[in-house]
Motif scaffolding. Structure first.
Motif: not given
Length: 520
Positions: A503-520
């Motif tokens: 959790v960041y001040e203005d966004h989230f970073v979701i890390s998958f168990k496969s190694g992929i990261e997606i910023e929301v």
């Protein structure tokens, strides 16, 4: 003054708890018999002893038969489990027996302390014990001196027997012969030749435990679910304790291996066993029986056990307890201080709702961490937005995942593991050769330990790569099955797919168990 007149009244040799109180015509005599094993030959000896003492007591006109007390197939090194012996002592203390006859000191007790304790206890009640083989009566003046010597010899005999048993076990260990109490070991039983074989329905319970643990459930949570399904433990009990689940997750026998001599006996008299932490040699037997759990999965479980036991977060690296109550517990982190986010009930100005807040901020105040409080709905939406973005990526995302698999396969540790296995085999042969020739092999211990530690590290690393490969394939399958679908938040789905959320001040970073990261 009249002269003193002294009359000597001769002593009357008399034993028995009631002899001092009243004249008893006959001594109440009991016999104690014991055989130490349950073989056919010893059973015959047991029956002969009982018959012999019954006849021996009854044919003596001055004796009254007070019973035969016989323990069959019970060790003599202590008296705790000898029910008949204890019943006989109780009878003596209650005044029902005046004399005890037994074959020898070693039949009565092989433990000097126990032997003397009970003899003195009986002497206090004026009850004697007669040892037929040694021709010792404990009421004689020389009885206790001889008894102490004989009892010490009997104890030495027991110690020697114990040492022989240890040497026998040591030989079995060196041959890689696995001994398991299969009656209390879930997943396996033994065939007619004593080999471990899988019990299919129990093996499914073991697989379920590993699967659910790696999907994020806590030890207690797995136990509760097993109880709900009326599944009994290996001991046949309805209660599944977290320690029981943990032992299953840490037991190498489920991958077909066996670590022998995990515990050892420190006192042959008390039979006390303690954990073997390098006090005596251990033996690790690989492929000793059929596996229930793949080695890669087992090592992933060890890695996860270590991770959960070592959750240190925040600037001060405080230890946090693992929680699996919610799928996002202990995997949602603060992008500011690095501590975990916790689910809390918020009530501000009458507005009641669940929110997630940084633990450092909760415990130490906003001056230590200024990161935001997140509404639970917003956190769930962010996670599902990331999952749905992954699905929307479709073929492009699958190509990326397949490239990741090829990268993992190229980074293998198999060659070095094989090399270490060869070195360990050579060292093992060297140790056995030195041991057989009565030479010291301690100088090899440190070298062997280092090789084993390196192999364990590489195996864990290899398992992590295999696990990552498996998780990528699972994600590819998930994308194929759910292309273009918009999914709603689901705890089970999140446990399967998400590694962590930051959790960041203005966004989230979701890390998958496969190694992929997606910023929301």
């Amino acid at each position: 003054m009249a002269e003193k007149n002294i009359t000597v009244i001769p002593a009357r040799k008399r034993v028995g708890s009631t002899a001092a109180k009243e004249k008893v015509k006959k001594l109440r005599v009991a016999a104690y018999c014991r055989v130490s094993t349950e073989t056919e030959e010893q059973n015959s000896s047991y029956e002969v002893q009982v018959a012999h003492y019954t006849e021996f007591i009854k044919k003596n006109a001055e004796w009254e038969f007070a019973g035969i007390f016989a323990d069959d197939g019970i060790s003599g090194t202590n008296t705790k489990k000898r029910e008949e012996f204890n019943r006989m002592i109780d009878g003596c203390m209650e005044g029902n027996i005046d004399l005890v006859i037994t074959k020898s000191i070693s039949r009565f007790a092989r433990n000097t302390l126990d032997c003397l304790k009970y003899i003195r206890q009986l002497k206090d009640k004026n009850i004697s014990v007669f040892f037929e083989k040694e021709n010792i009566n404990t009421m004689d003046a020389k009885g206790e001196v001889l008894l102490t010597i004989m009892a010490s010899l009997a104890q030495q005999e027991s110690q020697s027997l114990s040492q022989n048993v240890k040497l026998g076990l040591q030989y079995r260990y060196q041959q890689g012969k696995v001994q398991v109490n299969h009656n209390r070991f879930m997943g396996y039983t033994k065939d007619d030749e004593g080999n471990l074989i899988i019990v299919p329905e129990e093996a499914e319970i073991i697989k379920r435990i590993y699967r659910e643990y790696l999907e994020g459930k806590s030890l207690a949570g797995i136990g509760r679910d097993l109880e709900k399904d009326d599944i009994l433990t290996a001991a046949g009990k309805p209660r599944w304790r977290p320690e029981t689940i943990k032992k299953i997750l840490m037991n190498e026998k489920y991958i077909g291996d066996a670590l022998l001599q995990k515990t050892f006996t420190v006192d042959f008299l008390t039979k006390k066993r303690v954990k073997n932490e390098g006090h005596v040699p251990q033996y690790y037997v690989e492929n000793s029986h059929e596996a229930i759990i793949p080695k890669e999965l087992f090592l992933q479980a060890q890695e996860e056990l270590h991770r959960r036991n070592n959750i240190y977060t925040g600037a001060d690296k405080n230890k946090r307890l693992y929680s699996s109550k919610y799928a996002l517990s202990t995997i949602t982190f603060c992008g500011d201080c690095g501590d975990i986010y916790r689910r809390v009930y918020w009530n501000i100005r009458g507005r009641k709702e669940f929110v997630w807040r940084c633990v450092t901020r909760i415990e130490q105040g906003p001056e230590t961490c200024k990161n935001r409080t997140v509404k639970e709905g917003d956190l769930y939406d962010a996670v599902m937005t990331a999952i749905n973005k992954l699905l929307a990526g479709g073929d492009n995302m699958m190509r990326t995942l397949e490239e990741n698999i090829h990268a993992i396969i190229g980074d293998t540790t198999e060659y070095r593991i094989s090399e270490i296995n060869t070195l360990l085999e050579e060292k093992q042969k060297e140790i056995i050769s030195l041991a057989n020739n009565g030479k010291d092999f301690e100088f090899l211990s440190e070298e062997v330990d280092k090789l084993r530690e390196e192999r364990q590290r590489l195996l864990v690393e290899d398992a992590s790569l295999s696990g990552e490969n498996e998780r990528i394939n699972e994600l590819i399958g998930f994308i194929c099955r759910n292309k273009y679908r918009t999914l709603l938040y689901d705890d089970t789905l999140v446990r399967k797919l998400i590694q962590n959320v930051t959790v960041y001040e203005d966004h989230f970073v979701i890390s998958f168990k496969s190694g992929i990261e997606i910023e929301v």
